[in-house]
Enzyme design. Structure first.
Site, PDB file in Angstrom:
ATOM      1  N   ALA A 287      32.068  41.951  48.699  1.00 33.57           N
ATOM      2  CA  ALA A 287      31.648  41.472  50.015  1.00 33.57           C
ATOM      3  C   ALA A 287      32.769  41.725  51.010  1.00 33.57           C
ATOM      4  CB  ALA A 287      31.342  39.974  49.958  1.00 33.57           C
TER       5      ALA A 287
ATOM      6  N   TRP B 156      36.178  28.000  48.488  1.00 32.14           N
ATOM      7  CA  TRP B 156      37.643  27.843  48.532  1.00 32.14           C
ATOM      8  C   TRP B 156      38.327  28.441  47.293  1.00 32.14           C
ATOM      9  CZ3 TRP B 156      39.648  22.626  50.924  1.00 32.14           C
ATOM     10  CH2 TRP B 156      38.930  22.334  52.082  1.00 32.14           C
TER      11      TRP B 156
ATOM     12  N   THR C  66      34.914  39.807  53.072  1.00 33.19           N
ATOM     13  CA  THR C  66      35.208  38.369  52.981  1.00 33.19           C
ATOM     14  C   THR C  66      36.193  37.871  54.043  1.00 33.19           C
ATOM     15  OG1 THR C  66      36.953  38.825  51.379  1.00 33.19           O
ATOM     16  CG2 THR C  66      34.779  38.304  50.493  1.00 33.19           C
TER      17      THR C  66
ATOM     18  N   LYS D   3      25.866  36.089  54.758  1.00 33.49           N
ATOM     19  CA  LYS D   3      25.592  35.702  53.366  1.00 33.49           C
ATOM     20  C   LYS D   3      24.266  34.920  53.277  1.00 33.49           C
ATOM     21  CE  LYS D   3      28.512  36.102  50.286  1.00 33.49           C
ATOM     22  NZ  LYS D   3      28.852  37.185  49.307  1.00 33.49           N
TER      23      LYS D   3
ATOM     24  N   LEU E  42      38.020  37.340  42.597  1.00 32.38           N
ATOM     25  CA  LEU E  42      37.183  36.853  41.489  1.00 32.38           C
ATOM     26  C   LEU E  42      37.024  37.922  40.412  1.00 32.38           C
ATOM     27  CD1 LEU E  42      35.283  34.811  40.155  1.00 32.38           C
ATOM     28  CD2 LEU E  42      33.488  35.507  41.768  1.00 32.38           C
TER      29      LEU E  42
ATOM     30  N   TYR F  26      30.203  35.456  59.114  1.00 32.41           N
ATOM     31  CA  TYR F  26      30.310  35.624  57.656  1.00 32.41           C
ATOM     32  C   TYR F  26      29.233  34.786  56.949  1.00 32.41           C
ATOM     33  CZ  TYR F  26      32.181  34.738  52.945  1.00 32.41           C
ATOM     34  OH  TYR F  26      32.329  34.572  51.582  1.00 32.41           O
TER      35      TYR F  26
ATOM     36  N   THR G  18      28.307  31.543  49.198  1.00 33.76           N
ATOM     37  CA  THR G  18      29.377  30.722  49.766  1.00 33.76           C
ATOM     38  C   THR G  18      28.897  29.397  50.347  1.00 33.76           C
ATOM     39  OG1 THR G  18      30.969  30.698  51.608  1.00 33.76           O
ATOM     40  CG2 THR G  18      29.086  32.117  51.870  1.00 33.76           C
ATOM     41  N   ASP G  19      29.807  28.428  50.367  1.00 35.59           N
ATOM     42  CA  ASP G  19      29.560  27.147  51.043  1.00 35.59           C
ATOM     43  C   ASP G  19      29.405  27.338  52.559  1.00 35.59           C
ATOM     44  OD1 ASP G  19      32.261  27.968  51.014  1.00 35.59           O
ATOM     45  OD2 ASP G  19      32.987  25.945  51.444  1.00 35.59           O
TER      46      ASP G  19
ATOM     47  N   ASP H 238      30.486  52.307  47.570  1.00 39.63           N
ATOM     48  CA  ASP H 238      30.402  51.423  48.731  1.00 39.63           C
ATOM     49  C   ASP H 238      28.992  50.822  48.708  1.00 39.63           C
ATOM     50  OD1 ASP H 238      29.881  50.498  51.451  1.00 39.63           O
ATOM     51  OD2 ASP H 238      31.705  51.584  52.020  1.00 39.63           O
TER      52      ASP H 238
HETATM   53  N1  LIG Z   1      37.321  33.795  48.598  1.00 41.25           N
HETATM   54  C1  LIG Z   1      36.659  32.667  48.794  1.00 41.25           C
HETATM   55  O1  LIG Z   1      37.240  31.620  49.131  1.00 41.25           O
HETATM   56  C2  LIG Z   1      35.166  32.632  48.599  1.00 41.25           C
HETATM   57  C3  LIG Z   1      34.492  31.416  48.816  1.00 41.25           C
HETATM   58  C4  LIG Z   1      33.108  31.380  48.610  1.00 41.25           C
HETATM   59  C5  LIG Z   1      32.428  32.511  48.212  1.00 41.25           C
HETATM   60  N2  LIG Z   1      33.099  33.683  48.038  1.00 41.25           N
HETATM   61  C6  LIG Z   1      32.346  34.859  47.618  1.00 41.25           C
HETATM   62  O2  LIG Z   1      32.816  35.220  46.340  1.00 41.25           O
HETATM   63  C7  LIG Z   1      32.750  36.644  46.171  1.00 41.25           C
HETATM   64  C8  LIG Z   1      34.070  37.158  45.674  1.00 41.25           C
HETATM   65  O3  LIG Z   1      35.054  36.809  46.632  1.00 41.25           O
HETATM   66  P1  LIG Z   1      36.550  37.296  46.496  1.00 41.25           P
HETATM   67  O4  LIG Z   1      37.401  36.236  47.079  1.00 41.25           O
HETATM   68  O5  LIG Z   1      36.804  37.814  45.124  1.00 41.25           O
HETATM   69  O6  LIG Z   1      36.535  38.505  47.530  1.00 41.25           O
HETATM   70  P2  LIG Z   1      37.587  39.675  47.717  1.00 41.25           P
HETATM   71  O7  LIG Z   1      38.862  39.367  47.004  1.00 41.25           O
HETATM   72  O8  LIG Z   1      37.638  39.975  49.172  1.00 41.25           O
HETATM   73  O9  LIG Z   1      36.869  40.837  46.925  1.00 41.25           O
HETATM   74  C9  LIG Z   1      35.739  41.450  47.435  1.00 41.25           C
HETATM   75  C10 LIG Z   1      35.768  42.883  46.983  1.00 41.25           C
HETATM   76  O10 LIG Z   1      34.661  43.556  47.607  1.00 41.25           O
HETATM   77  C11 LIG Z   1      35.142  44.831  47.999  1.00 41.25           C
HETATM   78  N3  LIG Z   1      34.336  45.366  49.086  1.00 41.25           N
HETATM   79  C12 LIG Z   1      34.426  45.116  50.410  1.00 41.25           C
HETATM   80  N4  LIG Z   1      33.559  45.851  51.101  1.00 41.25           N
HETATM   81  C13 LIG Z   1      32.882  46.584  50.177  1.00 41.25           C
HETATM   82  C14 LIG Z   1      31.867  47.565  50.270  1.00 41.25           C
HETATM   83  N5  LIG Z   1      31.343  47.954  51.445  1.00 41.25           N
HETATM   84  N6  LIG Z   1      31.416  48.133  49.132  1.00 41.25           N
HETATM   85  C15 LIG Z   1      31.943  47.778  47.920  1.00 41.25           C
HETATM   86  N7  LIG Z   1      32.915  46.869  47.789  1.00 41.25           N
HETATM   87  C16 LIG Z   1      33.380  46.275  48.898  1.00 41.25           C
HETATM   88  C17 LIG Z   1      36.560  44.595  48.433  1.00 41.25           C
HETATM   89  O11 LIG Z   1      37.286  45.799  48.440  1.00 41.25           O
HETATM   90  P3  LIG Z   1      38.561  45.951  49.434  1.00 41.25           P
HETATM   91  O12 LIG Z   1      39.512  44.846  49.036  1.00 41.25           O
HETATM   92  O13 LIG Z   1      39.064  47.310  49.162  1.00 41.25           O
HETATM   93  O14 LIG Z   1      38.005  45.731  50.806  1.00 41.25           O
HETATM   94  C18 LIG Z   1      37.043  43.612  47.385  1.00 41.25           C
HETATM   95  O15 LIG Z   1      37.592  44.258  46.264  1.00 41.25           O
HETATM   96  C19 LIG Z   1      32.326  37.207  47.521  1.00 41.25           C
HETATM   97  O16 LIG Z   1      30.968  37.543  47.468  1.00 41.25           O
HETATM   98  C20 LIG Z   1      32.554  36.056  48.506  1.00 41.25           C
HETATM   99  O17 LIG Z   1      31.643  36.109  49.556  1.00 41.25           O
HETATM  100  C21 LIG Z   1      34.457  33.756  48.209  1.00 41.25           C
END
Ligand SMILES: NC(=O)c1ccc[n+]([C@@H]2O[C@H](COP(=O)([O-])OP(=O)(O)OC[C@H]3O[C@@H](n4cnc5c(N)ncnc54)[C@H](OP(=O)(O)O)[C@@H]3O)[C@@H](O)[C@H]2O)c1
Length: 287
Positions: free
Chosen positions: A60, A150, A62, A129, A12, A125, A101-102, A36
Site C-alpha cells: 500500500a 499503529w 502508507t 483504504k 509487516l 489515506y 486500517t483503523d 506494481d
Molecule cells: N504501518 C501502520 O501503522 C499500519 C496501520 C494500519 C494498517 N496498515 C496497513 O498494513 C499494511 C502493511 O503496512 P506496512 O506498515 O508494512 O507498510 P509499508 O512498510 O509502507 O509497506 C508497504 C509496501 O508496499 C509497497 N508498495 C507501495 N506502493 C506499491 C505499489 N504501487 N505496488 C506494489 N507495492 C507497493 C511499498 O514499497 P516501497 O517501500 O518501495 O514504496 C512497501 O514495501 C498496509 O496495507 C497498511 O495500509 C499499516
C-alpha cells in the site's frame, strides 16, 4: 498451502515472509520490484502463474501525510491496485486477505470500534483504504479484511524506533496525548494473519495487540523500559498540526478476532519484546 504475498519488503512483510517460508506453505513473496499493484496485467499474470490458495495483500501507499497531497496516487495504489488483485483473485479462484486500517474510522467514538461500525475516514489515506474495502467486498464476498493499527516492528521506520533515537539525543521530547489506539507488533500480527487464513476467515476482522494508549503514553513506556533519561511531554494534536487528520480514538474491538479463537498479547508485552530485540537497547531494558 500456496500463498502469494504482495508487500514483501514492507514493515509487516518483514515478519510475514519468514512466517510463510516454511512447511506447509509454498510462498511467492512479491515486492514493488516484482510488480506494481497498478499494473493490472502483470498482477493478473503473476496470480495466474502462482495459482495461490491465499493471496495476502499488504502492499500500500502508507505515507498518511503524503496521501493528502497525492490523492490520485493514494487511490491508484490503495484502491485501484487492491481491486486489480481482487479481480485476479476471483479469476484464479484464490482467497484474498486484505490488510486495512483503523484510519477508516473518524475517531469520534469513545468505546472500541466494532466491525459493524460505519466507515467514515478523516484522511485521504483512510478514504482510499475504506473505498478499497467496499469494492473488495463487492468483487469477492469471501474476502477477509484484517484491520490493524499503529504498527511497529523491525522491518522499517516505526514509532518506537523514532522515540529511541530522539530520547537518546534530546533531554525532552513532546508527544501527542489526544490520539488513542492500539500499538501492534508485526511479530504478533504476522502469525495472527496466517491463523486467519488457516481458519478460512471471511469478512472484517480487527487484529491488534490488546490494550490501548495515547502516543504520549506509548512514548513514556518506551523511554521508561529502555531506561533513557529523556523527559516526555504531553502535547495536543492542535499544537503539532499535520497535513492528514488522525482519529482521536481508533481502538478496534477484538471480538471479531476472538470469534476465531485468536488472542493477541498486550501492547506493553509486545513493546518489551521489541525493545529486547533491538540491538543496543537490550542491556538497558528495565523490569
Ligand atoms: N504501518 C501502520 O501503522 C499500519 C496501520 C494500519 C494498517 N496498515 C496497513 O498494513 C499494511 C502493511 O503496512 P506496512 O506498515 O508494512 O507498510 P509499508 O512498510 O509502507 O509497506 C508497504 C509496501 O508496499 C509497497 N508498495 C507501495 N506502493 C506499491 C505499489 N504501487 N505496488 C506494489 N507495492 C507497493 C511499498 O514499497 P516501497 O517501500 O518501495 O514504496 C512497501 O514495501 C498496509 O496495507 C497498511 O495500509 C499499516
Amino acid at each position: 498451502m500456496r500463498v502469494t504475498l504482495f508487500g514483501a519488503s514492507g514493515l509487516l512483510g518483514h515478519d510475514l515472509v519468514p512466517e510463510l517460508s516454511r512447511e506447509p506453505y509454498q510462498l511467492t513473496a512479491l515486492s514493488i520490484e516484482d510488480v506494481d499493484l497498478r499494473d493490472h496485467a502483470r498482477v493478473r499474470n503473476l496470480i495466474r502463474e502462482s495459482r495461490p490458495e491465499w493471496i495476502l495483500l499488504l502492499a500500500a501507499y502508507t505515507d498518511v501525510d503524503g496521501c493528502e497531497s497525492n490523492r490520485d496516487l493514494a487511490f491508484a495504489v490503495n484502491c485501484d491496485g487492491a481491486v486489480n488483485v481482487a479481480e485476479a483473485a476471483r479469476a484464479a479462484g484464490s482467497r484474498l486477505l486484505f490488510v486495512s486500517t483503523d484510519y477508516v474510522f473518524d475517531g469520534s467514538k469513545r468505546s472500541p470500534y466494532q466491525t459493524s461500525d460505519a466507515r467514515n475516514p478523516a484522511s485521504v489515506y483512510g478514504e482510499s483504504k475504506a473505498r478499497a474495502e467496499e469494492q473488495l467486498l463487492e468483487i469477492l464476498p469471501e474476502v477477509c479484511i484484517a484491520r490493524t493499527s499503529w504498527l511497529f516492528g523491525h522491518g522499517g521506520k516505526c514509532f518506537p524506533g523514532t522515540i529511541l533515537k530522539l530520547a537518546a539525543t534530546r533531554p525532552e521530547i513532546s508527544v501527542v496525548n489526544d490520539q488513542r489506539g492500539s500499538p501492534t507488533f508485526t511479530v504478533d500480527l504476522a502469525p495472527a494473519l496466517v491463523q486467519l487464513c488457516r481458519a478460512s476467515a471471511r469478512g472484517i476482522v480487527h487484529v491488534t495487540n490488546s490494550g490501548d494508549c495515547t502516543w504520549y503514553e506509548f512514548a513514556k513506556e518506551i523511554v521508561r523500559l529502555s531506561g533513557l533519561p529523556a523527559a516526555v511531554r504531553p502535547v495536543t494534536t492542535a499544537e503539532f498540526p499535520r497535513p492528514a487528520r488522525r482519529p482521536a480514538y481508533s481502538v478496534l474491538s477484538p471480538d471479531s478476532l476472538h470469534a476465531y479463537n485468536i488472542h493477541m498479547p498486550g501492547w506493553q508485552d509486545a513493546l518489551r519484546r521489541y525493545l529486547a530485540s533491538v540491538s543496543g537497547a537490550t542491556a538497558s531494558v528495565v523490569p
